[in-house]
Design an enzyme around this catalytic site. Structure first.
Site, PDB file in Angstrom:
ATOM      1  N   GLY A  14       0.828  -1.203   0.000  1.00  7.23           N
ATOM      2  CA  GLY A  14       0.000   0.000   0.000  1.00  7.23           C
ATOM      3  C   GLY A  14       0.856   1.243   0.000  1.00  7.23           C
ATOM      4  O   GLY A  14       0.530   2.247   0.644  1.00  7.23           O
ATOM      5  N   ALA A  15       1.963   1.198  -0.762  1.00  2.29           N
ATOM      6  CA  ALA A  15       2.969   2.265  -0.706  1.00  2.29           C
ATOM      7  C   ALA A  15       2.799   3.307  -1.802  1.00  2.29           C
ATOM      8  O   ALA A  15       3.635   4.201  -1.922  1.00  2.29           O
ATOM      9  CB  ALA A  15       4.370   1.655  -0.804  1.00  2.29           C
ATOM     10  N   SER A  17       0.610   5.662  -2.018  1.00  2.00           N
ATOM     11  CA  SER A  17       0.146   6.952  -1.509  1.00  2.00           C
ATOM     12  C   SER A  17      -0.063   6.843  -0.008  1.00  2.00           C
ATOM     13  O   SER A  17       0.137   5.789   0.591  1.00  2.00           O
ATOM     14  CB  SER A  17      -1.170   7.373  -2.198  1.00  2.00           C
ATOM     15  OG  SER A  17      -2.205   6.444  -1.900  1.00  2.00           O
ATOM     16  N   GLY A  18      -0.463   7.954   0.603  1.00  6.41           N
ATOM     17  CA  GLY A  18      -0.887   7.955   1.990  1.00  6.41           C
ATOM     18  C   GLY A  18       0.173   7.506   2.979  1.00  6.41           C
ATOM     19  O   GLY A  18       1.362   7.828   2.858  1.00  6.41           O
ATOM     20  N   ILE A  19      -0.263   6.737   3.975  1.00  6.67           N
ATOM     21  CA  ILE A  19       0.600   6.299   5.063  1.00  6.67           C
ATOM     22  C   ILE A  19       1.769   5.484   4.539  1.00  6.67           C
ATOM     23  O   ILE A  19       2.918   5.659   4.976  1.00  6.67           O
ATOM     24  CB  ILE A  19      -0.210   5.477   6.081  1.00  6.67           C
ATOM     25  CG1 ILE A  19      -1.296   6.331   6.722  1.00  6.67           C
ATOM     26  CG2 ILE A  19       0.704   4.894   7.155  1.00  6.67           C
ATOM     27  CD1 ILE A  19      -2.324   5.516   7.482  1.00  6.67           C
ATOM     28  N   GLY A  20       1.499   4.573   3.608  1.00  6.16           N
ATOM     29  CA  GLY A  20       2.551   3.718   3.084  1.00  6.16           C
ATOM     30  C   GLY A  20       3.653   4.506   2.406  1.00  6.16           C
ATOM     31  O   GLY A  20       4.844   4.252   2.633  1.00  6.16           O
ATOM     32  N   TYR A 163     -15.457  -2.778   6.757  1.00  4.35           N
ATOM     33  CA  TYR A 163     -14.099  -2.274   6.971  1.00  4.35           C
ATOM     34  C   TYR A 163     -13.650  -2.538   8.412  1.00  4.35           C
ATOM     35  O   TYR A 163     -12.537  -3.019   8.656  1.00  4.35           O
ATOM     36  CB  TYR A 163     -14.059  -0.776   6.678  1.00  4.35           C
ATOM     37  CG  TYR A 163     -12.713  -0.136   6.957  1.00  4.35           C
ATOM     38  CD1 TYR A 163     -11.637  -0.348   6.110  1.00  4.35           C
ATOM     39  CD2 TYR A 163     -12.536   0.685   8.070  1.00  4.35           C
ATOM     40  CE1 TYR A 163     -10.397   0.237   6.373  1.00  4.35           C
ATOM     41  CE2 TYR A 163     -11.309   1.273   8.335  1.00  4.35           C
ATOM     42  CZ  TYR A 163     -10.249   1.048   7.484  1.00  4.35           C
ATOM     43  OH  TYR A 163      -9.025   1.625   7.748  1.00  4.35           O
TER      44      TYR A 163
END
Length: 274
Positions: A14-15, A17-20, A163
């Site tokens: 999950g890299a 965008s965002g946290i990743g 979720y």
């Protein structure tokens, strides 16, 4: 010439965008060799360029769609061929579906992409991993996990319940991994409410979320990076963390019997010996 023998290898799913992505940028800046895993090729390339611009080194990129378990198996094969060791596997990939979706493997999308896929990846790479960090969420409070029916949320589908169920599974998985794999430090964490692409495919929900006190992706990634770097002797394997402190999840995410049942059901679902 720089000695690279002591550099850590960190795989972040999950890299794109965002946290990743924020975690990958931070870790690369600290000198780690980062490997980025993402679903969308264009966004994955853009993420790689951002890491390169910030660290001066081009990271390795691997595309995989966690809605397809065969993609996860191929990813594991490629990672095994590329990495003699994976000092940290950050199981960060995840998302929410605002309509009921059944994957090609026959599972509700949230439980597969957020739990079954990283569960499978962790098993396939277990002998290479030095530390496991799982991105969970305080949304586990809405979980209604039933290991005997991993597709239960497809009935009377509610996005946040599905979720939350997958996030409940994340915390239970990390705790059970610590019990079954005592040699492998494993942690889960809540990043806070982070302003990312999360829910961006639903304009109404995304608009409503703007009123929440969002954190930046960098702030959300802080605990992930901290767990990836702390001496394990200062942490509790199987623990759930928020803001770099150990927290108690709700009882539904802290039940060893439920965690053991989930492990058995998950192993059967992905076709491995649990």
């Amino acid at each position: 010439m720089e000695d690279l023998t002591d550099r850590r290898t960190v795989v972040v799913t999950g890299a794109s965008s965002g946290i990743g992505l924020a975690a990958a940028v931070d870790l690369a800046g600290r000198g780690d060799r980062v490997v980025l895993v993402g679903r969308d090729p264009a966004r994955l390339r853009d993420a790689g360029e951002r890491v390169r611009d910030s660290s001066g080194e081009q990271p390795e990129l691997f595309r995989a769609d966690f809605a397809v378990l065969d993609d996860v198996r191929r990813l594991a094969e490629r990672l095994r061929a590329t990495c003699d060791r994976i000092d940290v596997l950050a199981n960060n990939a995840g998302g929410i579906s605002f309509r009921p979706v059944t994957t090609v493997d026959g599972f509700e999308l949230s439980i597969q992409a957020n739990h079954l896929a990283p569960f499978l990846l962790s098993h396939l790479l277990r002998d290479r991993i030095g530390r496991l960090v799982v991105t969970a969420s305080g949304a586990h409070r809405s979980g209604v996990l039933d290991p005997d029916d991993l597709n239960a949320t497809l009935r009377d589908y509610r996005p946040y319940r599905a979720y939350g169920t997958s996030k409940q599974a994340n915390i239970l998985f990390a705790a059970e991994a610590a019990r079954r794999w005592p040699e492998l430090p494993t942690y889960s964490f809540h990043p806070g409410v982070v302003r990312t692409r999360f829910a961006s495919d639903n304009r109404l929900i995304a608009f409503g979320l703007r009123a929440l006190p969002f954190r930046s992706p960098e702030r959300g990634a802080e605990t992930l990076v901290w767990l990836a770097n702390q001496d394990p002797s200062r942490l509790t394997s199987g623990g759930y963390y928020r803001d770099r402190k150990r927290r108690r999840p709700l009882s539904k995410a802290a039940d060893p019997a439920l965690a053991a049942r989930l492990w058995t059901a998950s192993a059967k679902a992905v076709g491995i010996d649990g």
